[in-house]
Motif scaffolding. Structure first.
Motif, PDB file in Angstrom:
ATOM      1  N   ALA A  34      41.951  18.753  -5.596  1.00  0.00           N
ATOM      2  CA  ALA A  34      41.480  20.082  -6.478  1.00  0.00           C
ATOM      3  C   ALA A  34      42.486  20.466  -7.723  1.00  0.00           C
ATOM      4  O   ALA A  34      42.338  20.311  -8.738  1.00  0.00           O
ATOM      5  N   VAL A  35      43.756  20.517  -7.327  1.00  0.00           N
ATOM      6  CA  VAL A  35      44.775  20.863  -8.153  1.00  0.00           C
ATOM      7  C   VAL A  35      44.927  19.855  -8.970  1.00  0.00           C
ATOM      8  O   VAL A  35      45.059  19.887 -10.231  1.00  0.00           O
ATOM      9  N   PHE A 189      39.102  10.317 -11.419  1.00  0.00           N
ATOM     10  CA  PHE A 189      39.369  10.013  -9.985  1.00  0.00           C
ATOM     11  C   PHE A 189      39.170  11.091  -9.095  1.00  0.00           C
ATOM     12  O   PHE A 189      38.746  11.363  -8.393  1.00  0.00           O
ATOM     13  N   PHE A 190      40.154  12.229  -9.479  1.00  0.00           N
ATOM     14  CA  PHE A 190      40.184  13.459  -8.698  1.00  0.00           C
ATOM     15  C   PHE A 190      39.160  14.322  -8.646  1.00  0.00           C
ATOM     16  O   PHE A 190      38.781  15.049  -7.782  1.00  0.00           O
ATOM     17  N   ALA A 196      33.066  14.922  -3.737  1.00  0.00           N
ATOM     18  CA  ALA A 196      33.201  14.215  -2.273  1.00  0.00           C
ATOM     19  C   ALA A 196      33.588  15.143  -1.322  1.00  0.00           C
ATOM     20  O   ALA A 196      32.756  15.279  -0.083  1.00  0.00           O
ATOM     21  N   ALA A 197      34.508  15.950  -1.345  1.00  0.00           N
ATOM     22  CA  ALA A 197      35.287  16.790  -0.300  1.00  0.00           C
ATOM     23  C   ALA A 197      34.315  18.153  -0.205  1.00  0.00           C
ATOM     24  O   ALA A 197      34.613  18.899   0.503  1.00  0.00           O
ATOM     25  N   GLY A 198      33.620  18.454  -1.577  1.00  0.00           N
ATOM     26  CA  GLY A 198      32.978  19.920  -1.722  1.00  0.00           C
ATOM     27  C   GLY A 198      33.885  20.706  -2.109  1.00  0.00           C
ATOM     28  O   GLY A 198      33.338  22.288  -1.999  1.00  0.00           O
ATOM     29  N   ASP A 199      34.971  20.505  -2.922  1.00  0.00           N
ATOM     30  CA  ASP A 199      35.609  21.736  -3.424  1.00  0.00           C
ATOM     31  C   ASP A 199      35.855  21.706  -4.885  1.00  0.00           C
ATOM     32  O   ASP A 199      37.078  21.892  -5.339  1.00  0.00           O
TER      33      ASP A 199
END
Length: 327
Positions: A34-35, A189-190, A196-199
């Motif tokens: 996320a960062v 990409f990020f 996908a990670a939900g954050d």
């Protein structure tokens, strides 16, 4: 190194070291991906605006090449380093692994580009490893899983490969364009990883946005930008050798920002790293082969009458093709 390049080298070392600080600041409030997602979203928007205002254009082939470099030098490298930090790889061990990058670059250049490494350069690279080990020798703790260490190693190898590819770029690309394309690639990409990670939604915490601003300005604009310039001016091995200085400088950052204790080995380790970098940067560069004069028609060489072939160069082409141009 030309004395005029010394400020550029210092800027690279200081700002590259700031990236480890940014990783710690950012992962205190959010996940590593996320960062990185919001770091590169902001960077891509700012750099994209600069490119549009300047009306800078490059070929489609150059854009495709920068996308590939973005995957290797931004996505894989930073994804591996930041995720390793998030899951417990200590700062000391992370710095030690990352400091292997100059040796990896030299080995890859010798294996795939037939670039010879002189004795002084080899001595400097080995001494750099010793200096880094002295600096971080007392800070190698951590309870990270094995795959977190593997991600750190993989990220280091990825940056090494990208450094060589960047140095072999045949079409000069303005730094702002290269950084804009690579940042946009990393942002996609990020962001996909975060979705996908939900954050993917950024936290409202001010510390998060301070970390994003820190990494955008220092770690992206100044660190990566100056790294590209040094690669273009001095080549892949010399640019990588400067990274030997980043672990001790990172520890100074940690002392100034977080009150981390500086070990007694920091000063002698930094001195060893400085000597190592000086050895690499002052290593002589092989001179280009001297052109041969064409022989007059009808002259023969020896009894065979054959015209001799031009002498083969005693060294491989250097990796100093300028890959990015200053704007």
């Amino acid at each position: 190194m030309n004395p005029r390049d010394a400020p550029l080298a210092a800027l690279l070392v200081v700002t590259w070291s700031s990236g480890f600080v940014g990783a710690e600041l950012g992962t205190r409030t959010a996940s590593s991906h996320a960062v990185l997602a919001w770091r590169f979203v902001v960077a891509a928007l700012v750099l994209g605006a600069v490119v549009l205002v300047r009306a800078q254009r490059v070929s489609r082939a150059a854009v495709r090449r920068q996308i590939g470099l973005g995957v290797v030098m931004q996505c894989l490298y930073l994804g591996g380093i930041y995720t390793g930090v998030q899951y417990g790889v200590s700062a000391g061990l992370s710095a030690l692994i990352a400091a292997l990058q100059p040796m990896v670059v030299a080995a890859l250049a010798a294996a795939f580009l037939a670039q010879r490494i002189g004795g002084r350069t080899a001595a400097g690279l080995l001494l750099g490893i010793v200096g880094v080990a002295v600096v971080v020798g007392g800070n190698l703790g951590g309870d990270a899983p094995w795959w977190a260490y593997a991600l750190t190693v993989g990220g280091t190898v990825s940056l090494s490969v990208g450094t060589l590819l960047q140095s072999r770029n045949s079409e000069p690309v303005p730094i702002t364009v290269g950084l804009a394309v690579q940042s946009a690639t990393a942002a996609v990409f990020f962001l996909a990883w975060s979705l996908a990670a939900g954050d993917a939604l950024p936290p409202a915490d001010g510390g998060f946005w301070f970390a994003v601003g820190w990494t955008v300005v220092l770690s992206t604009f100044f660190a990566i930008g100056s790294y590209f310039v040094v690669i273009g001016r001095r080549g892949a091995t010399a640019a990588s050798a400067l990274l030997y200085l980043t672990p001790p400088v990172t520890m100074i950052w940690g002392w100034a920002m977080f009150g981390d204790r500086l070990g007694l080995a920091t000063v002698p380790g930094l001195a060893l790293c400085a000597v190592a970098v000086a050895l690499v940067l002052r290593a002589p560069t092989a001179a280009p082969p001297r052109p041969t004069r064409p022989r007059p028609a009808g002259r023969s060489e020896g009894s065979s009458g054959a015209t001799p072939a031009p002498p083969r160069p005693d060294h491989a082409p250097s990796c100093r093709a300028v890959s990015t141009t200053a704007d």
